[in-house]
Design an enzyme around this catalytic site. Structure first.
Site, PDB file in Angstrom:
ATOM      1  N   ASP A 303      47.354  51.655  33.722  1.00  0.00           N
ATOM      2  CA  ASP A 303      46.708  50.492  33.087  1.00  0.00           C
ATOM      3  C   ASP A 303      45.527  50.908  32.209  1.00  0.00           C
ATOM      4  O   ASP A 303      45.058  50.121  31.386  1.00  0.00           O
ATOM      5  CB  ASP A 303      46.192  49.514  34.157  1.00  0.00           C
ATOM      6  CG  ASP A 303      47.329  48.766  34.842  1.00  0.00           C
ATOM      7  OD1 ASP A 303      48.472  48.849  34.369  1.00  0.00           O
ATOM      8  OD2 ASP A 303      47.057  48.098  35.855  1.00  0.00           O
ATOM      9  N   ARG A 377      44.847  44.110  27.583  1.00  0.00           N
ATOM     10  CA  ARG A 377      44.229  45.452  27.565  1.00  0.00           C
ATOM     11  C   ARG A 377      44.198  46.030  26.148  1.00  0.00           C
ATOM     12  O   ARG A 377      43.276  46.763  25.792  1.00  0.00           O
ATOM     13  CB  ARG A 377      44.952  46.391  28.534  1.00  0.00           C
ATOM     14  CG  ARG A 377      44.826  45.924  29.985  1.00  0.00           C
ATOM     15  CD  ARG A 377      45.062  47.001  31.007  1.00  0.00           C
ATOM     16  NE  ARG A 377      45.331  46.404  32.304  1.00  0.00           N
ATOM     17  CZ  ARG A 377      44.407  45.927  33.140  1.00  0.00           C
ATOM     18  NH1 ARG A 377      43.129  46.002  32.831  1.00  0.00           N
ATOM     19  NH2 ARG A 377      44.763  45.386  34.294  1.00  0.00           N
TER      20      ARG A 377
HETATM   21  C1  S3P Z   1      50.024  46.272  39.695  1.00  0.00           C
HETATM   22  C2  S3P Z   1      50.788  47.387  39.640  1.00  0.00           C
HETATM   23  C3  S3P Z   1      50.963  48.216  38.450  1.00  0.00           C
HETATM   24  C4  S3P Z   1      49.984  47.829  37.341  1.00  0.00           C
HETATM   25  C5  S3P Z   1      49.825  46.358  37.216  1.00  0.00           C
HETATM   26  C6  S3P Z   1      49.310  45.771  38.505  1.00  0.00           C
HETATM   27  C7  S3P Z   1      49.874  45.564  40.982  1.00  0.00           C
HETATM   28  O1  S3P Z   1      52.275  48.081  37.977  1.00  0.00           O
HETATM   29  O2  S3P Z   1      50.394  48.393  36.122  1.00  0.00           O
HETATM   30  O3  S3P Z   1      48.895  46.055  36.191  1.00  0.00           O
HETATM   31  O4  S3P Z   1      48.936  44.764  41.127  1.00  0.00           O
HETATM   32  O5  S3P Z   1      50.709  45.804  41.858  1.00  0.00           O
HETATM   33  P1  S3P Z   1      53.513  48.853  38.679  1.00  0.00           P
HETATM   34  O6  S3P Z   1      54.236  47.872  39.492  1.00  0.00           O
HETATM   35  O7  S3P Z   1      54.301  49.367  37.557  1.00  0.00           O
HETATM   36  O8  S3P Z   1      52.945  49.915  39.577  1.00  0.00           O
END
Ligand code: S3P
Length: 415
Positions: A303, A377
């Site tokens: 992120d 973002r």
């Molecule tokens: C998140 C997991 C991440 C992240 C997202 C928030 C979460 O994604 O990029 O902004 O709160 O579980 P992934 O599921 O790809 O790990």
């Protein structure tokens, strides 16, 4: 400068509403992120019959347990939130009534097969529109007990979806993750009494009952949000201290990257019961050098790559990012977005299918004209770039900032 206005962690705020609602007991969460994404999750649980009150950033959830959740009258709407739709679909898959869940135009383009496939294998009846929302979830299904799932990608949303489906249907489950990814769900489930262990990348939930209500919980500030202003401090050589930031090891990879680049970062830990937190001190900076971001850190910094890319444009050398193909399926195609933004700024970037190279430092920063494709973002990264380089920013889609960081513009103005 002391910055104590970074809002609550987005990932933890979603989980607070979800897990608080599945528990039989009243929980007060301080530091809740009152952003559009998290408010959609809150509204969904109200639609499922949970009494939730909110006073500023304090949220009180009067949970009555899974069995008291009610069939909602309408389709559920997660707004712009991938975390919302993936985690809540897991919850819904274990409930005894039919539901339908969707989100905004961006959500309707985001792949849901990564949760539809495992939930279906587990016994759920869930259909999408060719793998995209809206998702129709049929109730009255009993999910398999003791099911073992090997996740093909390191995704905290997928992992959490499976764990939450096990909670609502009352079965055990094991999830194997190929690389560590954020573990907020595991920590909060354990806090509320579920029996769960993590060993060598295997998360084993053996008892899904949430038997230990918790009265009051502090949600730390969001390190992903703090990083925009940490990078601004570094780019403008202004020392700053960021208060009460979440320091979960699965989220602090960005600080490792900054230290590898030569930044003077000091952590002052604070006591918190279930999620590490503390102050981040950014010192008077030395000259930062770009690095190749280690592949093993990519899930941890996924992120943060848009704002790290902006930082890279100000630094000597080349920042190399690979293995980040997941960026293509975030709120927008972020590899494309980062490339468009760096080009709009007048920087030098080369695009790859799974990442980019940024050759710094930029010689003549430009006024930025950029379409953020309603991606918070990317919009915030563009605004930080303009502030740091003293140029102007004309950013389409910057309303999206309210999905994660409602006071971002006020903080930027005050910086
Ligand atoms: C998140 C997991 C991440 C992240 C997202 C928030 C979460 O994604 O990029 O902004 O709160 O579980 P992934 O599921 O790809 O790990």
């Amino acid at each position: 400068m002391i910055i104590d206005a970074i809002p609550g962690d987005k990932s933890i705020s979603h989980r607070a509403i979800i897990i608080g609602s599945l528990t039989n007991g009243t929980t007060t969460f301080d530091g809740f992120l009152k952003s559009e994404d998290c408010l959609c999750t809150l509204e969904i649980f109200r639609q499922l019959g949970v009494e939730i009150s909110m006073d500023s950033t304090t949220v009180t959830i009067h949970g009555k347990g899974v069995s008291e959740l009610k069939k909602p009258k309408n389709q559920l709407h997660v707004g712009n939130s991938g975390t919302g739709i993936r985690l809540i679909s897991g919850v819904l898959a274990g409930l005894p009534f039919d539901t339908e869940i969707t989100g905004d135009a961006s959500i309707q383009q985001r792949p849901m097969d990564r949760i539809i496939d495992p939930l279906t294998q587990m016994g759920a009846k869930i259909t999408g529109n060719h793998g995209l929302p809206p998702l129709k979830i049929q109730g009255q299904t009993k999910l398999k007990n003791g099911w073992v799932y090997h996740m093909p990608v390191a995704s905290a949303q997928v992992k959490s979806c499976i764990l939450l489906s096990a909670i609502t249907t009352g079965v055990g489950v094991s999830v194997h993750e190929p690389e560590p990814c954020r573990d907020h769900t595991e920590r909060m489930l354990q806090l509320f009494g579920a029996t769960l262990t993590t060993t060598n990348g295997v998360i084993e939930l053996t008892d899904p009952s949430l038997t230990a209500p918790v009265e009051r919980i502090q949600i730390p500030a969001d390190i992903s949000s703090a990083l925009f202003f940490i990078c601004l401090s570094l780019m403008t050589n202004q020392p700053a201290t960021f208060k009460n930031i979440g320091l979960n090891p699965s989220r602090v990879g960005c600080l490792t990257v900054l230290k590898m680049m030569g930044a003077d970062i000091n952590i002052v830990p604070k006591k918190n019961s279930y999620e590490p937190m503390g102050d981040i001190q950014v010192g008077a900076t030395h000259t930062l050098k770009n690095i190749e971001v280690p592949l093993s850190l990519i899930p941890n910094v996924i992120d943060e790559l848009p704002i790290l890319a902006i930082l890279a444009t100000a630094c000597e050398g080349t920042m190399i990012v690979r293995g980040a193909q997941e960026l293509r399926i975030k709120e927008s195609d972020r590899i494309d977005g980062i490339c468009r933004l760096v080009n709009a700024l007048g920087g030098n970037i080369k695009e790859y299918e799974d990442g980019f190279d940024i050759m710094g430092p930029i010689t003549s920063p430009q006024n930025i004209h950029f379409d953020a494709h309603y991606d918070h973002r990317l919009a915030m990264s563009g605004l930080i770039a303009a502030k740091a380089f003293g140029t102007t920013a004309n950013i389409e889609g910057k309303d999206s900032i309210s999905t994660s960081f409602p006071n971002f513009l006020a903080l930027l103005d005050a910086s």
